[in-house]
Write a protein that holds these residues in place. Structure first.
Motif, mmCIF file in Angstrom:
data_model
loop_
_atom_site.group_PDB
_atom_site.id
_atom_site.type_symbol
_atom_site.label_atom_id
_atom_site.label_comp_id
_atom_site.label_asym_id
_atom_site.label_seq_id
_atom_site.Cartn_x
_atom_site.Cartn_y
_atom_site.Cartn_z
ATOM 1 N N UNK A 39 8.057 58.569 47.075
ATOM 2 C CA UNK A 39 8.322 57.651 45.915
ATOM 3 C C UNK A 39 9.374 58.334 44.938
ATOM 4 N N UNK A 40 9.880 59.503 45.156
ATOM 5 C CA UNK A 40 10.868 60.042 44.509
ATOM 6 C C UNK A 40 12.152 59.520 44.897
ATOM 7 N N UNK A 41 12.237 58.835 46.124
ATOM 8 C CA UNK A 41 13.495 58.159 46.643
ATOM 9 C C UNK A 41 13.528 56.940 46.594
ATOM 10 N N UNK A 42 12.456 56.295 45.623
ATOM 11 C CA UNK A 42 12.366 54.913 45.885
ATOM 12 C C UNK A 42 13.610 54.254 44.949
ATOM 13 N N UNK A 43 14.036 54.969 44.168
ATOM 14 C CA UNK A 43 15.327 54.542 43.469
ATOM 15 C C UNK A 43 16.510 54.037 44.407
ATOM 16 N N UNK A 44 16.441 54.801 45.603
ATOM 17 C CA UNK A 44 17.492 54.818 46.321
ATOM 18 C C UNK A 44 17.550 53.544 47.061
ATOM 19 N N UNK A 45 16.512 52.677 46.991
ATOM 20 C CA UNK A 45 16.227 51.535 47.777
ATOM 21 C C UNK A 45 17.287 50.441 47.219
ATOM 22 N N UNK A 143 15.131 43.536 50.856
ATOM 23 C CA UNK A 143 15.239 44.855 50.402
ATOM 24 C C UNK A 143 15.612 45.863 51.751
ATOM 25 N N UNK A 144 16.380 46.896 51.247
ATOM 26 C CA UNK A 144 16.552 47.848 52.128
ATOM 27 C C UNK A 144 15.694 49.190 51.718
ATOM 28 N N UNK A 145 14.648 49.833 52.660
ATOM 29 C CA UNK A 145 14.085 50.724 52.169
ATOM 30 C C UNK A 145 14.763 52.101 52.673
ATOM 31 N N UNK A 146 14.926 53.031 51.544
ATOM 32 C CA UNK A 146 15.504 54.102 51.794
ATOM 33 C C UNK A 146 14.427 55.447 51.662
ATOM 34 N N UNK A 147 13.169 55.162 51.365
ATOM 35 C CA UNK A 147 12.106 56.139 50.908
ATOM 36 C C UNK A 147 11.477 56.274 52.114
ATOM 37 N N UNK A 148 11.508 55.927 53.241
ATOM 38 C CA UNK A 148 10.560 56.050 54.344
ATOM 39 C C UNK A 148 11.212 57.146 55.506
ATOM 40 N N UNK A 149 10.463 57.220 56.470
ATOM 41 C CA UNK A 149 11.038 58.082 57.677
ATOM 42 C C UNK A 149 12.275 57.574 58.193
#
Length: 408
Positions: A39-45, A143-149
């Motif tokens: 969740x700390x990387x969700x701002x990168x989505x 949306x491009x998710x960058x906060x998962x594996x």
């Protein structure tokens, strides 16, 4: 090489659509403790196509003309058959939206710069518009998710169409996923187009295998395939062992000795030998098929692992499948070694048949030997020993030369 992964999943109800929105927009409270989402990387989505409202609101906005048309029809509908647009959409056999997932494996994304990542994302959108046929106005959110594996794109679109209705003799709106993905054949063609488009834009990705019979299996189906495969190997191995022991015992006890350099058997022993050769030939072919199946299952698990990396699944499934494929590889190797051992013991028998057998018997044996060579169960030294000085030596040497030429 990494795979170009593109999957479609229908959204079956408006409540399901609402849940997809909460997931894609990271609005669920549970994500704060979900280990699969950082969740700390969700701002990168990255929102490729923004959705500043709830998914249902955006759905109603896209289907505005459809709703007006439907509500107009309801004015002339019998009271006991009247329903709201919401009810009609949820009760329909058609989906309310199509969620499309685009991804690859971590190795692919680790090699991309930020600029290349955006180029990949734009290539995905071009594919949706130009190859799938969706318009930007039909897309609820991308949306491009960058906060998962593994990075991945979720794109949700409404397959809204307006087509001629023969019953009322005019055009009418409807929601139809089949208008965009007509069949499994059409989906396969889209997979080709997607991979080709990526490669033309400089992304070296491989398309998944087509028509393998194992591609896109669920975890349950993968387990069933490997279970059946292992059982089949065990049964074949047991049957061949049983027949081999019986054959050797009969050859030792019922052999009439050597007559004019020929080993003489009784007729029943001879028939059992021919039956054994037939079954051994089937086992040889099964080795080749099992190796092919193993390779396809390995690819399937690689694809499945990539998909698990972008869904809220646990690592236990991946570990289970990894263990399965390792056991499958071990069983297949064990079975192949078992066949090789049996065939080594049969070399003298094959040689005697080629020296003293009838033409029909020689043809059976030489075909068996060719299959063994093709499947790496006999090498050229084995072939030379069996065929040297026999009437089939020249035929086998020509066969080996042709194989060498094909490799060259």
């Amino acid at each position: 090489m990494s795979y170009a992964i593109f999957r479609c999943e229908g959204v079956n109800s408006l409540s399901d659509l609402s849940n997809r929105g909460k997931h894609n927009k990271r609005e669920k409270e549970s994500y704060k403790t979900n280990p699969d989402i950082r969740i700390e990387d969700s701002h990168k989505n990255i929102e490729l196509i923004k959705c500043d409202k709830r998914y249902i609101e955006k759905f109603y906005e896209i289907t505005k003309d459809y709703r007006l048309e439907f509500n107009e029809r309801m004015k002339n509908t019998r009271f006991d058959r009247k329903k709201s647009f919401y009810q009609m959409v949820n009760d329909s056999k058609s989906v309310v939206a199509d969620e499309i997932l685009f991804t690859s494996d971590k190795i692919f994304f680790d090699s991309l710069s930020e600029e290349e990542l955006m180029k990949w994302s734009n290539t995905v959108l071009d594919f949706v518009y130009e190859d799938m046929g969706y318009k930007k106005e039909q897309v609820i959110h991308a949306t491009l998710h960058m906060d998962e594996k593994t990075p991945h794109i979720h794109l949700v679109a409404v397959p809204l169409v307006k087509k001629f209705d023969k019953r009322i003799n005019k055009e009418r709106y409807s929601i139809s996923k089949k208008a965009y993905i007509k069949s499994s054949i059409h989906l396969s063609e889209l997979q080709d187009k997607y991979c080709n488009r990526l490669n033309k834009n400089g992304f070296k990705l491989e398309r998944g295998q087509k028509n393998t019979g194992v591609r896109n299996l669920s975890p349950k189906q993968l387990k069933q395939v490997t279970r059946i495969f292992n059982k089949d190997l065990d049964n074949t191995k047991w049957e061949l062992n049983k027949k081999y022991r019986s054959l050797i015992n009969k050859m030792e006890s019922k052999s009439k000795g050597i007559l004019n350099k020929k080993i003489v058997f009784d007729y029943n022993t001879y028939l059992e030998l021919m039956d054994y050769l037939k079954q051994a030939n089937e086992a040889v072919n099964r080795v080749a098929k099992s190796e092919g199946l193993y390779k396809e299952l390995e690819k399937e698990i690689k694809l499945y692992k990539a998909l698990l990396a972008v869904n809220d699944e646990k690592d236990t499934q991946i570990n289970y499948l990894n263990n399965k494929i390792e056991k499958l590889e071990f069983d297949n190797t064990s079975f192949k070694n078992f066949i090789i051992q049996l065939l080594q013991t049969l070399k003298d028998i094959f040689r005697n048949i080629l020296l003293f057998g009838k033409d029909r018997e020689k043809d059976i044996v030489i075909n068996q030997i060719k299959d063994c060579y093709d499947n790496n169960l006999y090498n050229e030294k084995d072939i030379s020993y069996i065929t040297n000085g026999t009437s089939k030596e020249k035929e086998m040497n020509l066969y080996l030369e042709e194989k060498d030429y094909e490799i060259f």
